[in-house]
Design a protein around this motif. Structure first.
Motif, PDB file in Angstrom:
ATOM      1  N   THR A   1       0.814  -1.212   0.000  1.00  9.44           N
ATOM      2  CA  THR A   1       0.000   0.000   0.000  1.00  9.44           C
ATOM      3  C   THR A   1       0.848   1.262   0.000  1.00  9.44           C
ATOM      4  O   THR A   1       1.720   1.427   0.854  1.00  9.44           O
ATOM      5  N   PHE A   2       0.585   2.153  -0.958  1.00  8.72           N
ATOM      6  CA  PHE A   2       1.242   3.454  -1.021  1.00  8.72           C
ATOM      7  C   PHE A   2       0.356   4.548  -0.433  1.00  8.72           C
ATOM      8  O   PHE A   2       0.859   5.543   0.073  1.00  8.72           O
TER       9      PHE A   2
ATOM     10  N   TYR B   1      -4.559   1.884  -1.934  1.00  4.36           N
ATOM     11  CA  TYR B   1      -3.957   1.901  -3.277  1.00  4.36           C
ATOM     12  C   TYR B   1      -2.515   1.428  -3.166  1.00  4.36           C
ATOM     13  O   TYR B   1      -1.706   2.062  -2.489  1.00  4.36           O
ATOM     14  N   SER B   2      -2.201   0.332  -3.817  1.00  5.63           N
ATOM     15  CA  SER B   2      -0.822  -0.138  -3.826  1.00  5.63           C
ATOM     16  C   SER B   2      -0.019   0.667  -4.854  1.00  5.63           C
ATOM     17  O   SER B   2      -0.590   1.389  -5.683  1.00  5.63           O
ATOM     18  N   GLY B   3       1.300   0.535  -4.801  1.00 11.81           N
ATOM     19  CA  GLY B   3       2.127   1.218  -5.785  1.00 11.81           C
ATOM     20  C   GLY B   3       1.775   0.802  -7.197  1.00 11.81           C
ATOM     21  O   GLY B   3       1.712   1.635  -8.107  1.00 11.81           O
TER      22      GLY B   3
ATOM     23  N   PHE C   1     -13.276  12.538   3.481  1.00 15.12           N
ATOM     24  CA  PHE C   1     -12.257  11.505   3.327  1.00 15.12           C
ATOM     25  C   PHE C   1     -10.864  12.109   3.462  1.00 15.12           C
ATOM     26  O   PHE C   1     -10.619  13.241   3.067  1.00 15.12           O
ATOM     27  N   ILE C   2      -9.958  11.325   4.016  1.00 17.15           N
ATOM     28  CA  ILE C   2      -8.566  11.729   4.174  1.00 17.15           C
ATOM     29  C   ILE C   2      -7.692  10.705   3.462  1.00 17.15           C
ATOM     30  O   ILE C   2      -7.854   9.491   3.660  1.00 17.15           O
ATOM     31  N   VAL C   3      -6.785  11.181   2.622  1.00 18.94           N
ATOM     32  CA  VAL C   3      -5.845  10.303   1.929  1.00 18.94           C
ATOM     33  C   VAL C   3      -4.483  10.435   2.612  1.00 18.94           C
ATOM     34  O   VAL C   3      -3.934  11.536   2.705  1.00 18.94           O
ATOM     35  N   SER C   4      -3.955   9.321   3.082  1.00 18.27           N
ATOM     36  CA  SER C   4      -2.689   9.331   3.810  1.00 18.27           C
ATOM     37  C   SER C   4      -1.664   8.431   3.127  1.00 18.27           C
ATOM     38  O   SER C   4      -2.017   7.392   2.551  1.00 18.27           O
TER      39      SER C   4
ATOM     40  N   TYR D   1       5.307   3.367   1.059  1.00 18.96           N
ATOM     41  CA  TYR D   1       5.761   4.536   0.298  1.00 18.96           C
ATOM     42  C   TYR D   1       7.000   5.149   0.955  1.00 18.96           C
ATOM     43  O   TYR D   1       7.987   5.454   0.284  1.00 18.96           O
ATOM     44  N   TYR D   2       6.959   5.290   2.268  1.00 25.12           N
ATOM     45  CA  TYR D   2       8.095   5.875   2.978  1.00 25.12           C
ATOM     46  C   TYR D   2       9.309   4.947   2.947  1.00 25.12           C
ATOM     47  O   TYR D   2      10.450   5.410   2.865  1.00 25.12           O
TER      48      TYR D   2
END
Length: 227
Positions: free
Chosen positions: A30-31, A78-80, A201-204, A209-210
């Motif tokens: 997950t990204f 959402y994955s990369g 909605f909040i997208v984090s 990803y990090y």
């Protein structure tokens, strides 16, 4: 060439590929995750409760308990590779413990999102470019691993590829919030909601990803020093 320099060169050649390969592996995870803006949801749901003349201490307690349970609860991931290939995200249709079974569908506009295809934002060009930079980094570092590409050219090239991957992925993630919330808004448009659905909605950014950025940063620094 001094013996110490030869040993250092061999070490760089052997370790460098693993930074890029690790970054590629991160794309399988997950990204970005989508969660509920619980503050906005609580305010709106209490308002709707009052408009329906059903306000009571019991209803308020139920709403507060459920919204609290939704705090940090991931609704979609959402994955990369979802971003690179335009695949559909994974969508949660189950309510968290402490909420009624229809809690997610009761969120403003939430009932119209039933599967990942509806919130598929398609192929993201910047994510694709970032992945290509990382993939080329794997190839270049592998050439070095087998002694087919010598330093310092290999070190400079892998450093540039790692930096390019970092820059492109950072820019991509910066505009991902708008891309996802715009898609959610378009899906829920015309279903009778009078709310700005995007605000619920909040997208984090997700850990993978990090980790990918960290590995690319390590690759850039490691190869720059060795070059």
């Amino acid at each position: 060439m001094p013996t110490a320099t030869i040993i250092e060169e061999r070490t760089v050649r052997r370790l460098s590929p693993f930074f890029f390969i690790g970054a590629v592996v991160c794309f399988f995870f997950t990204f970005a995750g989508v969660s509920c803006n619980t503050d906005a949801a609580r305010t709106t749901l209490h308002g709707l409760e009052g408009l329906g003349n059903n306000s009571s201490a019991t209803n308020s307690a139920t709403i507060d308990k459920c919204v609290t349970a939704l705090q940090g609860y991931t609704l979609a991931t959402y994955s990369g590779f979802n971003l690179v290939l335009g695949g559909s995200p994974t969508v949660s249709t189950k309510s968290p413990p402490g909420c009624p079974q229809n809690a997610i569908s009761s969120l403003p506009g939430g009932g119209s999102i039933t599967n990942g295809n509806q919130v598929n934002i398609g192929l993201q060009p910047l994510a694709l470019i970032g992945f290509i930079a990382v993939a080329i980094g794997v190839l270049v570092s592998e050439f070095g691993f087998f002694g087919l590409l010598r330093a310092p050219f290999r070190g400079v090239l892998t450093t540039l590829l790692a930096v390019a991957g970092i820059v492109v992925l950072v820019v991509e993630q910066a505009h991902l919030q708008a891309a996802i919330t715009t898609k959610i808004s378009s899906v829920t448009a015309g279903v009778g909601t009078t709310f700005n659905v995007a605000s619920y909605f909040i997208v984090s950014n997700a850990p993978a990803y990090y980790v990918a950025l960290g590995l690319l940063g390590a690759a850039a620094l490691y190869n720059a020093v060795s070059a």
